[in-house]
Design an enzyme around this catalytic site. Structure first.
Site, PDB file in Angstrom:
ATOM      1  N   ASP A  76     -47.267   3.531  35.963  1.00  0.00           N
ATOM      2  CA  ASP A  76     -47.377   2.552  34.875  1.00  0.00           C
ATOM      3  C   ASP A  76     -47.928   3.205  33.602  1.00  0.00           C
ATOM      4  O   ASP A  76     -48.737   4.134  33.675  1.00  0.00           O
ATOM      5  CB  ASP A  76     -48.292   1.401  35.325  1.00  0.00           C
ATOM      6  CG  ASP A  76     -48.065   0.145  34.503  1.00  0.00           C
ATOM      7  OD1 ASP A  76     -47.062   0.077  33.761  1.00  0.00           O
ATOM      8  OD2 ASP A  76     -48.892  -0.785  34.610  1.00  0.00           O
ATOM      9  N   TRP A 119     -47.611   4.729  26.317  1.00  0.00           N
ATOM     10  CA  TRP A 119     -47.565   6.136  25.917  1.00  0.00           C
ATOM     11  C   TRP A 119     -46.621   6.290  24.725  1.00  0.00           C
ATOM     12  O   TRP A 119     -46.944   6.952  23.736  1.00  0.00           O
ATOM     13  CB  TRP A 119     -47.099   6.989  27.108  1.00  0.00           C
ATOM     14  CG  TRP A 119     -47.075   8.461  26.837  1.00  0.00           C
ATOM     15  CD1 TRP A 119     -48.069   9.355  27.074  1.00  0.00           C
ATOM     16  CD2 TRP A 119     -45.971   9.199  26.285  1.00  0.00           C
ATOM     17  NE1 TRP A 119     -47.665  10.616  26.689  1.00  0.00           N
ATOM     18  CE2 TRP A 119     -46.388  10.550  26.213  1.00  0.00           C
ATOM     19  CE3 TRP A 119     -44.685   8.867  25.852  1.00  0.00           C
ATOM     20  CZ2 TRP A 119     -45.567  11.561  25.729  1.00  0.00           C
ATOM     21  CZ3 TRP A 119     -43.869   9.861  25.354  1.00  0.00           C
ATOM     22  CH2 TRP A 119     -44.309  11.201  25.297  1.00  0.00           C
ATOM     23  N   HIS A 141     -40.180   6.399  29.102  1.00  0.00           N
ATOM     24  CA  HIS A 141     -39.643   6.498  30.470  1.00  0.00           C
ATOM     25  C   HIS A 141     -39.135   7.922  30.739  1.00  0.00           C
ATOM     26  O   HIS A 141     -39.359   8.473  31.819  1.00  0.00           O
ATOM     27  CB  HIS A 141     -38.521   5.477  30.688  1.00  0.00           C
ATOM     28  CG  HIS A 141     -38.994   4.058  30.580  1.00  0.00           C
ATOM     29  ND1 HIS A 141     -40.096   3.607  31.265  1.00  0.00           N
ATOM     30  CD2 HIS A 141     -38.536   3.000  29.874  1.00  0.00           C
ATOM     31  CE1 HIS A 141     -40.290   2.321  30.972  1.00  0.00           C
ATOM     32  NE2 HIS A 141     -39.365   1.934  30.128  1.00  0.00           N
ATOM     33  N   LEU A 158     -40.680  16.980  52.791  1.00  0.00           N
ATOM     34  CA  LEU A 158     -41.290  15.767  52.222  1.00  0.00           C
ATOM     35  C   LEU A 158     -40.200  14.726  51.991  1.00  0.00           C
ATOM     36  O   LEU A 158     -39.075  15.070  51.630  1.00  0.00           O
ATOM     37  CB  LEU A 158     -41.950  16.140  50.892  1.00  0.00           C
ATOM     38  CG  LEU A 158     -42.715  15.063  50.126  1.00  0.00           C
ATOM     39  CD1 LEU A 158     -43.876  15.704  49.363  1.00  0.00           C
ATOM     40  CD2 LEU A 158     -41.846  14.309  49.127  1.00  0.00           C
ATOM     41  N   ARG A 203     -52.262   3.696  41.064  1.00  0.00           N
ATOM     42  CA  ARG A 203     -51.613   3.043  39.919  1.00  0.00           C
ATOM     43  C   ARG A 203     -52.235   3.585  38.651  1.00  0.00           C
ATOM     44  O   ARG A 203     -53.442   3.470  38.438  1.00  0.00           O
ATOM     45  CB  ARG A 203     -51.762   1.524  39.952  1.00  0.00           C
ATOM     46  CG  ARG A 203     -51.016   0.885  38.761  1.00  0.00           C
ATOM     47  CD  ARG A 203     -50.978  -0.617  38.784  1.00  0.00           C
ATOM     48  NE  ARG A 203     -50.111  -1.111  37.714  1.00  0.00           N
ATOM     49  CZ  ARG A 203     -49.391  -2.217  37.766  1.00  0.00           C
ATOM     50  NH1 ARG A 203     -49.424  -2.966  38.847  1.00  0.00           N
ATOM     51  NH2 ARG A 203     -48.635  -2.589  36.753  1.00  0.00           N
ATOM     52  N   GLU A 254     -55.837   2.638  50.848  1.00  0.00           N
ATOM     53  CA  GLU A 254     -56.901   2.816  49.864  1.00  0.00           C
ATOM     54  C   GLU A 254     -56.252   2.766  48.483  1.00  0.00           C
ATOM     55  O   GLU A 254     -55.085   3.163  48.318  1.00  0.00           O
ATOM     56  CB  GLU A 254     -57.587   4.181  50.061  1.00  0.00           C
ATOM     57  CG  GLU A 254     -58.301   4.303  51.379  1.00  0.00           C
ATOM     58  CD  GLU A 254     -59.509   3.373  51.494  1.00  0.00           C
ATOM     59  OE1 GLU A 254     -60.188   3.151  50.470  1.00  0.00           O
ATOM     60  OE2 GLU A 254     -59.765   2.862  52.604  1.00  0.00           O
TER      61      GLU A 254
HETATM   62  C1  IPE Z   1     -44.833  -2.278  37.903  1.00  0.00           C
HETATM   63  O1  IPE Z   1     -45.147  -2.106  36.580  1.00  0.00           O
HETATM   64  C2  IPE Z   1     -43.433  -1.815  38.169  1.00  0.00           C
HETATM   65  C3  IPE Z   1     -43.203  -0.372  38.055  1.00  0.00           C
HETATM   66  C4  IPE Z   1     -44.102   0.536  37.804  1.00  0.00           C
HETATM   67  C5  IPE Z   1     -41.837   0.030  38.257  1.00  0.00           C
HETATM   68  P1  IPE Z   1     -44.985  -3.294  35.504  1.00  0.00           P
HETATM   69  O2  IPE Z   1     -45.454  -2.742  34.216  1.00  0.00           O
HETATM   70  O3  IPE Z   1     -43.596  -3.829  35.536  1.00  0.00           O
HETATM   71  O4  IPE Z   1     -45.979  -4.405  36.076  1.00  0.00           O
HETATM   72  P2  IPE Z   1     -46.805  -5.526  35.314  1.00  0.00           P
HETATM   73  O5  IPE Z   1     -45.805  -6.351  34.565  1.00  0.00           O
HETATM   74  O6  IPE Z   1     -47.759  -4.861  34.400  1.00  0.00           O
HETATM   75  O7  IPE Z   1     -47.508  -6.278  36.394  1.00  0.00           O
HETATM   76  C1  IPE Z   2     -43.807   1.692  33.928  1.00  0.00           C
HETATM   77  O1  IPE Z   2     -44.184   1.767  32.599  1.00  0.00           O
HETATM   78  C2  IPE Z   2     -42.349   1.994  34.135  1.00  0.00           C
HETATM   79  C3  IPE Z   2     -41.515   0.835  34.503  1.00  0.00           C
HETATM   80  C4  IPE Z   2     -41.961  -0.371  34.726  1.00  0.00           C
HETATM   81  C5  IPE Z   2     -40.094   1.069  34.626  1.00  0.00           C
HETATM   82  P1  IPE Z   2     -44.138   0.490  31.660  1.00  0.00           P
HETATM   83  O2  IPE Z   2     -42.816   0.451  30.964  1.00  0.00           O
HETATM   84  O3  IPE Z   2     -44.487  -0.733  32.416  1.00  0.00           O
HETATM   85  O4  IPE Z   2     -45.278   0.842  30.626  1.00  0.00           O
HETATM   86  P2  IPE Z   2     -46.305  -0.170  29.944  1.00  0.00           P
HETATM   87  O5  IPE Z   2     -47.006  -0.890  31.038  1.00  0.00           O
HETATM   88  O6  IPE Z   2     -45.482  -1.089  29.096  1.00  0.00           O
HETATM   89  O7  IPE Z   2     -47.207   0.708  29.140  1.00  0.00           O
HETATM   90 MG    MG Z   3     -46.266  -1.635  32.792  1.00  0.00          MG
END
Ligand code: IPE
Ligand code: IPE
Ligand code: MG
Length: 241
Positions: A16, A21, A33, A127, A184, A203
């Site tokens: 996440d 970023w 991404h 792996l 996370r 954990e």
């Molecule tokens: C969870 O992240 C899904 C992935 C990392 C693929 P999100 O950014 O979509 O989750 P929320 O919306 O913050 O809960």
């Molecule tokens: C996680 O990063 C990647 C996916 C959910 C695909 P985000 O796109 O959710 O990044 P933030 O949470 O908006 O920073």
């Molecule tokens: Mg996110």
């Protein structure tokens, strides 16, 4: 950094912070991404160095379809490109790729890329990299319940014979050990519909680092934190031994 035992067998990662970023660097979300690919490579390198056997990456949730079309399209494009470009390295490293989630919603092009990378890496033995794509835990459970109900209705499965092992075997993760450690990034502390059943005794580790900035050293740190945890599984005293 030297790592103390025990080493988790399965590490699951909620990648996440790509969007934040990108925002901090004045870039488009799609670039965030794309910047999230190198940390996946770094995670695999570190995991192999430690002898971790399974790494699951949450790459696209069923809820993520609700994002702007341009972002979803960019993610699909990135997925297809990476499948093609990463396969030789994964094969060289002995990494086997397995996909979890409902791939029926993807385009034909994405589905065939996913089938190809699974087939091309099937011989990998060091792996297993699990990619959670169009995945959500509730949807996975719904699909598993449908399948088991179908078996029961057809008379092939007695409802009272449905035990935990039977449910686990009906999930996308069948045959895999449960995650020992869930990481996370980006400081968020929630599961967002990820491995709800499988993470029953995992954990959790929530570093502040945004996913594109995650490194091998960050992974080492996560394993060092894990090694200091006391996993009790509901037991006390001598019953734990
Ligand atoms: C969870 O992240 C899904 C992935 C990392 C693929 P999100 O950014 O979509 O989750 P929320 O919306 O913050 O809960
Ligand atoms: C996680 O990063 C990647 C996916 C959910 C695909 P985000 O796109 O959710 O990044 P933030 O949470 O908006 O920073
Ligand atoms: Mg996110």
């Amino acid at each position: 950094m030297s790592i103390v035992e025990p080493i988790p067998q399965h590490v699951a990662v909620i990648m996440d912070g790509n969007g934040r970023w990108a925002e901090r660097h004045g870039r488009e979300r799609a670039e965030g991404h794309a910047a999230g690919i190198e940390p996946m490579r770094a995670t695999l390198r570190a995991a192999q160095r430690h002898g971790v056997k399974y790494v699951t990456f949450y790459a696209f949730s069923t809820e993520n379809w609700g994002r702007p079309a341009a972002e979803v399209d960019a993610l699909m494009e990135l997925l297809c490109c990476c499948v093609a470009s990463e396969t030789p390295d994964l094969q060289r490293q002995g990494v086997r790729v397995r996909i979890i989630g409902d791939r029926s919603r993807f385009s034909e092009k994405v589905r065939s890329s996913l089938d190809r990378i699974e087939a091309d890496t099937a011989a990998g033995e060091t792996l297993t990299m699990v990619l959670a794509l169009n995945y959500s835990s509730r949807d996975e459970l719904r699909r598993a319940v449908c399948r088991l109900a179908g078996e029961a209705a057809a008379g092939r499965l007695a409802p009272e014979a449905i035990d935990e092992r039977c449910i686990a075997a009906a999930l996308d993760t069948h045959g895999m050990p449960d995650p020992d450690l869930v990481i996370r990034t980006s400081g968020e502390q929630r599961l967002s519909n990820f491995l709800l059943w499988q993470a029953a005794y995992a954990e959790f580790y929530f570093p502040e680092v945004l996913w594109p900035d995650f490194t091998e050293e960050e992974f080492d740190r996560a394993l060092a934190v894990y090694a200091r945890r006391d996993r009790r599984f509901g037991l006390v005293g001598e019953t734990r031994r």
